[in-house]
Design a protein around this motif. Structure first.
Motif, PDB file in Angstrom:
ATOM      1  N   GLY A   1       0.860  -1.162  -0.166  1.00  0.00           N
ATOM      2  CA  GLY A   1       0.061  -0.075  -0.065  1.00  0.00           C
ATOM      3  C   GLY A   1       0.767   1.403   0.075  1.00  0.00           C
ATOM      4  O   GLY A   1       1.903   1.282   0.663  1.00  0.00           O
ATOM      5  N   ALA A   2       0.315   2.207  -0.751  1.00  0.00           N
ATOM      6  CA  ALA A   2       1.012   3.443  -0.787  1.00  0.00           C
ATOM      7  C   ALA A   2       0.868   4.234   0.676  1.00  0.00           C
ATOM      8  O   ALA A   2      -0.013   3.904   1.258  1.00  0.00           O
ATOM      9  CB  ALA A   2       0.366   4.393  -1.719  1.00  0.00           C
ATOM     10  N   PHE A   3       1.852   4.999   0.879  1.00  0.00           N
ATOM     11  CA  PHE A   3       1.998   5.614   2.352  1.00  0.00           C
ATOM     12  C   PHE A   3       1.880   4.445   3.488  1.00  0.00           C
ATOM     13  O   PHE A   3       1.978   5.140   4.603  1.00  0.00           O
ATOM     14  CB  PHE A   3       0.733   6.586   2.506  1.00  0.00           C
ATOM     15  CG  PHE A   3       0.743   7.717   1.636  1.00  0.00           C
ATOM     16  CD1 PHE A   3       1.524   8.623   1.447  1.00  0.00           C
ATOM     17  CD2 PHE A   3      -0.395   7.754   0.405  1.00  0.00           C
ATOM     18  CE1 PHE A   3       1.516   9.900   0.906  1.00  0.00           C
ATOM     19  CE2 PHE A   3      -0.147   8.778  -0.531  1.00  0.00           C
ATOM     20  CZ  PHE A   3       0.662   9.665  -0.226  1.00  0.00           C
ATOM     21  N   THR A   4       2.189   3.226   3.356  1.00  0.00           N
ATOM     22  CA  THR A   4       2.299   2.469   4.181  1.00  0.00           C
ATOM     23  C   THR A   4       3.939   2.433   4.671  1.00  0.00           C
ATOM     24  O   THR A   4       5.008   2.822   3.733  1.00  0.00           O
ATOM     25  CB  THR A   4       2.044   1.128   3.950  1.00  0.00           C
ATOM     26  OG1 THR A   4       2.687   0.610   3.007  1.00  0.00           O
ATOM     27  CG2 THR A   4       0.540   0.950   3.968  1.00  0.00           C
ATOM     28  N   PRO A   5       4.351   1.963   6.083  1.00  0.00           N
ATOM     29  CA  PRO A   5       5.604   2.387   6.271  1.00  0.00           C
ATOM     30  C   PRO A   5       6.905   1.961   5.467  1.00  0.00           C
ATOM     31  O   PRO A   5       7.872   2.518   4.888  1.00  0.00           O
ATOM     32  CB  PRO A   5       5.896   1.812   7.909  1.00  0.00           C
ATOM     33  CG  PRO A   5       4.482   1.868   8.071  1.00  0.00           C
ATOM     34  CD  PRO A   5       3.638   1.526   7.417  1.00  0.00           C
ATOM     35  N   THR A   6       6.965   0.470   5.238  1.00  0.00           N
ATOM     36  CA  THR A   6       7.958   0.125   4.430  1.00  0.00           C
ATOM     37  C   THR A   6       7.980   0.674   3.162  1.00  0.00           C
ATOM     38  O   THR A   6       9.054   0.588   2.544  1.00  0.00           O
ATOM     39  CB  THR A   6       8.062  -1.575   4.604  1.00  0.00           C
ATOM     40  OG1 THR A   6       8.177  -1.955   5.997  1.00  0.00           O
ATOM     41  CG2 THR A   6       9.202  -2.364   4.083  1.00  0.00           C
ATOM     42  N   CYS A   7       6.841   0.601   2.515  1.00  0.00           N
ATOM     43  CA  CYS A   7       6.604   0.916   1.189  1.00  0.00           C
ATOM     44  C   CYS A   7       7.105   2.286   1.059  1.00  0.00           C
ATOM     45  O   CYS A   7       7.881   2.573   0.011  1.00  0.00           O
ATOM     46  CB  CYS A   7       5.194   0.873   0.654  1.00  0.00           C
ATOM     47  SG  CYS A   7       4.552  -0.869   1.091  1.00  0.00           S
ATOM     48  N   SER A   8       6.782   3.249   1.950  1.00  0.00           N
ATOM     49  CA  SER A   8       7.291   4.604   1.792  1.00  0.00           C
ATOM     50  C   SER A   8       8.608   4.910   2.200  1.00  0.00           C
ATOM     51  O   SER A   8       9.354   5.760   1.731  1.00  0.00           O
ATOM     52  CB  SER A   8       6.268   5.579   2.649  1.00  0.00           C
ATOM     53  OG  SER A   8       4.927   5.513   2.060  1.00  0.00           O
TER      54      SER A   8
END
Length: 161
Positions: free
Chosen positions: A43-50
């Motif tokens: 998901g966008a804006f999720t910790p590891t992704c962002s």
């Protein structure tokens, strides 16, 4: 069953937003006749992704570009969220942020996961794949909760020079 090396990427339609508005693009048009790395995030804006996944590909975009590889990021989010995420991270225009809002490609690839325990519903597993002319040549799928094999650095180390 998830997609395997040697298989063609399934035909679905995804969305993205640019300065001209919302666009639909089918996977044959997206992957046909080129080398691509598709990396998917839960998901966008999720910790590891962002904090790690997207920034790694931004930092190494020039190395992929030098190898003639197009970068594509996908999440089970809507195109407005993907656009806002791109602006928030100053994603260069040559990294395409695709919305798989209904998880059509995610399901077709066999990469769906149930994140309803976190209030997120159906999402994509974290993975990266390398395709040439729409055929998967490399595939790196993360174990739940991990971030190693789908990182920009790892994918670069696995690609032909």
């Amino acid at each position: 069953m998830s997609i395997q090396i040697g298989q063609r990427i399934p035909e679905v339609v995804l969305q993205y937003i640019d300065d001209r508005g919302i666009h639909k693009i089918d996977t044959p048009s997206l992957f046909g006749g080129r080398k691509c790395v598709l990396f998917a995030v839960p998901g966008a804006f999720t910790p590891t992704c962002s904090e790690r996944h997207l920034p790694g590909f931004i930092a190494h975009a020039g190395e992929f570009r030098a190898r003639g590889i197009t970068l594509i990021c996908m999440a089970v989010n809507d195109p407005f969220v993907m656009q806002a995420w791109g602006k928030a991270h100053q994603v260069p225009p040559d990294i395409l942020l695709l919305a798989d809002g209904n998880a059509d490609l995610t399901r077709a690839l066999g990469m769906e996961m149930d994140a309803s325990g976190y209030g997120m519903g159906l999402r994509s597993r974290r993975f990266a794949l390398y395709a040439e002319d729409g055929v998967v040549k490399g595939l790196w799928v993360e174990a739940p909760g991990e971030f190693r094999v789908s990182s920009a650095e790892h994918v670069l180390s696995q690609l032909p020079a």
